[in-house]
Design an enzyme around this catalytic site. Structure first.
Site, PDB file in Angstrom:
ATOM      1  N   ARG A  72       0.808  -1.227   0.000  1.00 40.38           N
ATOM      2  CA  ARG A  72       0.000   0.000   0.000  1.00 40.38           C
ATOM      3  C   ARG A  72       0.835   1.268   0.000  1.00 40.38           C
ATOM      4  O   ARG A  72       0.425   2.288  -0.505  1.00 40.38           O
ATOM      5  CB  ARG A  72      -0.923  -0.003   1.217  1.00 40.38           C
ATOM      6  CG  ARG A  72      -2.180  -0.810   0.927  1.00 40.38           C
ATOM      7  CD  ARG A  72      -3.170  -0.629   2.008  1.00 40.38           C
ATOM      8  NE  ARG A  72      -2.595  -1.039   3.289  1.00 40.38           N
ATOM      9  CZ  ARG A  72      -3.287  -1.163   4.403  1.00 40.38           C
ATOM     10  NH1 ARG A  72      -4.557  -0.901   4.416  1.00 40.38           N
ATOM     11  NH2 ARG A  72      -2.704  -1.548   5.512  1.00 40.38           N
ATOM     12  N   HIS A  77       6.653 -24.487   2.736  1.00 48.08           N
ATOM     13  CA  HIS A  77       8.061 -24.418   2.322  1.00 48.08           C
ATOM     14  C   HIS A  77       8.863 -25.644   2.766  1.00 48.08           C
ATOM     15  O   HIS A  77       9.923 -25.910   2.222  1.00 48.08           O
ATOM     16  CB  HIS A  77       8.712 -23.105   2.775  1.00 48.08           C
ATOM     17  CG  HIS A  77       9.104 -23.066   4.218  1.00 48.08           C
ATOM     18  ND1 HIS A  77       8.232 -22.741   5.214  1.00 48.08           N
ATOM     19  CD2 HIS A  77      10.284 -23.314   4.837  1.00 48.08           C
ATOM     20  CE1 HIS A  77       8.858 -22.786   6.385  1.00 48.08           C
ATOM     21  NE2 HIS A  77      10.111 -23.131   6.183  1.00 48.08           N
ATOM     22  N   LYS A 102      12.360 -28.193   0.931  1.00 49.48           N
ATOM     23  CA  LYS A 102      13.671 -28.477   1.542  1.00 49.48           C
ATOM     24  C   LYS A 102      14.282 -29.718   0.902  1.00 49.48           C
ATOM     25  O   LYS A 102      13.583 -30.710   0.677  1.00 49.48           O
ATOM     26  CB  LYS A 102      13.516 -28.693   3.052  1.00 49.48           C
ATOM     27  CG  LYS A 102      13.190 -27.414   3.818  1.00 49.48           C
ATOM     28  CD  LYS A 102      13.124 -27.667   5.319  1.00 49.48           C
ATOM     29  CE  LYS A 102      12.568 -26.464   6.066  1.00 49.48           C
ATOM     30  NZ  LYS A 102      13.570 -25.504   6.492  1.00 49.48           N
ATOM     31  N   ASP A 114       0.192 -23.091  13.339  1.00 50.21           N
ATOM     32  CA  ASP A 114       1.366 -22.541  12.651  1.00 50.21           C
ATOM     33  C   ASP A 114       2.278 -23.648  12.107  1.00 50.21           C
ATOM     34  O   ASP A 114       2.888 -23.483  11.051  1.00 50.21           O
ATOM     35  CB  ASP A 114       2.149 -21.649  13.635  1.00 50.21           C
ATOM     36  CG  ASP A 114       3.338 -20.967  12.982  1.00 50.21           C
ATOM     37  OD1 ASP A 114       3.144 -20.340  11.922  1.00 50.21           O
ATOM     38  OD2 ASP A 114       4.457 -21.063  13.515  1.00 50.21           O
ATOM     39  N   HIS A 139       3.453 -28.111   8.250  1.00 50.85           N
ATOM     40  CA  HIS A 139       4.761 -28.753   8.126  1.00 50.85           C
ATOM     41  C   HIS A 139       4.789 -30.173   8.716  1.00 50.85           C
ATOM     42  O   HIS A 139       5.252 -31.117   8.077  1.00 50.85           O
ATOM     43  CB  HIS A 139       5.844 -27.920   8.812  1.00 50.85           C
ATOM     44  CG  HIS A 139       5.890 -26.493   8.359  1.00 50.85           C
ATOM     45  ND1 HIS A 139       5.627 -26.118   7.061  1.00 50.85           N
ATOM     46  CD2 HIS A 139       6.167 -25.343   9.016  1.00 50.85           C
ATOM     47  CE1 HIS A 139       5.746 -24.794   6.958  1.00 50.85           C
ATOM     48  NE2 HIS A 139       6.071 -24.314   8.129  1.00 50.85           N
ATOM     49  N   LYS A 199       8.724 -23.747  20.063  1.00 51.15           N
ATOM     50  CA  LYS A 199       9.665 -22.629  19.987  1.00 51.15           C
ATOM     51  C   LYS A 199      10.468 -22.587  21.279  1.00 51.15           C
ATOM     52  O   LYS A 199      10.035 -23.113  22.301  1.00 51.15           O
ATOM     53  CB  LYS A 199       8.903 -21.315  19.831  1.00 51.15           C
ATOM     54  CG  LYS A 199       8.034 -21.288  18.570  1.00 51.15           C
ATOM     55  CD  LYS A 199       8.340 -20.086  17.733  1.00 51.15           C
ATOM     56  CE  LYS A 199       7.500 -20.045  16.476  1.00 51.15           C
ATOM     57  NZ  LYS A 199       8.204 -20.445  15.269  1.00 51.15           N
TER      58      LYS A 199
END
Ligand code: BG6
Length: 501
Positions: free
Chosen positions: A65, A195, A199, A252, A257, A356
């Protein structure tokens, strides 16, 4: 000696299709100034350009934007390249050539026609040129952008759209997104990115399983005791707190994944590597996943959140401080004991975990084989075979076997790995996952992208877990930063007489 075995880089370049130029393309990045574009997409395109894979006439157009000139955009992404992507192979001349292909258009998705017309002007007039629209924006904008593209007449015969994860926040929103995007682009022109599928080591899973005869006869409940999949990160939520707090580790990481890794590990042999052959086999695994309902969720799942602690001797703040809030029920760690209800996997627990601020960054798939049915070695301890597929870092495939320790003094056994280390065998740079995936989009190869029904099936399984947590009011267990998740995740395996590797 190891040096002799190394694959020669020049040979790889000549014979590997990764270095063949792709068709000339126009690529529009919505969210062109965002984190993903700056950290991953532009650097990936730059590397492919320097390797000669992106043709000189191709164009990359960032949009967002904010008002800025093309030069200011080039400067922004150049700075980001140095900040995030390391400078080992950096070449100024190459950057200048690459930057000449970069353009910028200020575009407000909800705006009048003017912004869309400006975008139209920046695109090639050649209607047959490959056109890629990469939506690196929150998923709530996907459908509006697609509608805008259609209304502006930008969806040419060779146009395709790339959707970044997260694809929705649950089954219903994913379905609505699939339908909305599907009203503009046919399924075979929608590239849903995970993604992890780009790999190197994840692709190697297919080669390992289907390029070797040795593993297949053992790849089932006949010889496998259980499977573990770990994707551990030492980083916290960084600057992504506001997104992350609404998502949590289940949405997430697990929904995409970890489930993709699980599917590639457990799926049947596809007829070919064609996109739909692979994706259909993955979908069958998702559909065979046993639902985790409220009554079993407390035994089969653990949800955790990191507290203050030390990672590599450095003191790390707790999650709430990282996000800047006083209270949150969002999980930064999940462990699940899953089951696939089919002939091949009946009775084989599949333990998955991700978190995490764990002790270190590592992603592993561990195939734990059963003990031999009868030991001829008397009371000497025999460790069952184990295959460890290290996806990152220190990429390797290790098959732990029992061997005789040499020397006199009785029969002593030792467990040692046959070690297929990537670093010892290949002297090449591993391209970032996005390099491969972006080139596949231009080539029109959908094999490493998720189909709509796969994504929806993954959400269904994950939604049920989330609902079970809510209904059962399942506790959020705290773990110290630098710990491999809460104790309960270890207890879950200990109850089954095993442990995380
Ligand atoms: C992303 C998640 O999809 O994957 C992040 O949104 C996570 O939270 C990242 O950190 C991990 O990717 P990688 O390639 O670093 O293992």
């Amino acid at each position: 000696m190891a040096q002799d075995n190394k694959t020669n880089t020049a040979e790889t370049q000549e014979s590997g299709s990764a270095f063949l130029p792709v068709d000339t393309f126009d690529l529009v990045v919505f969210g062109g100034t965002g984190d993903l574009a700056r950290r991953k997409l532009i650097p990936a395109l730059f590397h492919r350009f320097c390797d000669g894979q992106v043709t000189k006439k191709s164009r990359i157009i960032g949009t967002s934007r904010s008002d800025r000139s093309a030069d200011q955009y080039r400067e922004l992404v150049h700075k980001a390249y140095h900040e995030f992507s390391g400078d080992d192979d950096y070449d100024d001349k190459c950057w200048d050539d690459f930057a000449a292909q970069l353009d910028y258009v200020s575009l407000d998705v909800g705006s009048d026609k003017a912004d869309w017309e400006a975008l139209a002007k920046s695109l090639s007039k050649d209607k047959n040129r490959v056109r890629v629209f990469y939506l690196a924006v929150p998923p709530g904008l996907y459908v509006d952008i697609c509608k805008g593209l259609k209304a502006a007449g930008l969806v040419t015969p060779n146009a395709r759209v790339v959707l970044e994860k997260p694809l929705g926040t649950d089954y219903a929103s994913a379905k609505a997104t699939n339908e909305g995007v599907g009203a503009v682009f046919e399924e075979n022109r929608i590239y849903r990115i995970d993604h992890y599928l780009g790999k190197e080591t994840v692709q190697n899973l297919l080669v390992l399983r289907f390029g070797n005869i040795l593993l297949e006869p053992l790849w089932s409940n006949r010889a496998i005791d259980h499977i573990e999949i770990t994707v551990a990160e030492s980083i916290g939520v960084g600057g992504r707190g506001s997104y992350y707090d609404g998502a949590g580790a289940l949405r997430d990481m697990v929904q995409n994944h970890l489930l993709q890794l699980l599917c590639l590990t457990a799926m049947e042999t596809p007829a070919s590597l064609d996109a739909d052959d692979v994706r259909t086999e993955k979908l069958k695994v998702m559909r065979a996943l046993r639902p985790i309902t409220q009554d079993v969720a407390p035994y089969l799942t653990v949800r955790g959140q990191y507290a203050r602690g030390k990672v590599d001797e450095e003191v790390m703040a707790d999650y709430l401080t990282d996000v800047g809030i006083d209270f949150s029920e969002t999980e930064t760690f999940v462990a699940i004991k899953a089951h696939i209800d089919n002939w091949r996997w009946a009775g084989v627990p599949i333990y998955i975990r991700t978190g995490k601020r764990m002790a270190s960054r590592r992603s592993d798939i561990v195939i734990q084989f059963k003990p031999v049915p009868h030991s001829v070695f008397g009371s000497t301890k025999l460790n069952p075979n184990r295959l460890v597929i290290r996806l990152q870092p220190d990429e390797a495939v290790k098959l732990y076997m029992e061997i005789k320790e040499p020397g006199a003094g009785g029969l002593r056994l030792k467990t040692l790995p046959l070690n297929l280390s990537y670093a010892d065998n290949f002297a090449v740079r591993y391209p970032d996952a996005y390099e491969r995936l972006l080139m596949d989009v231009v080539r029109g190869n959908l094999s490493l992208f998720m189909r709509g029904d796969e994504v929806e099936a993954a959400w269904k399984w994950v939604d049920e877990i989330r609902e079970a947590w809510e209904q059962a009011d399942q506790r959020l267990e705290l773990y110290q930063a630098g710990q491999d998740g809460p104790d309960q995740a270890h207890d879950m395996l200990a109850k089954d007489g095993t442990q995380w590797v």
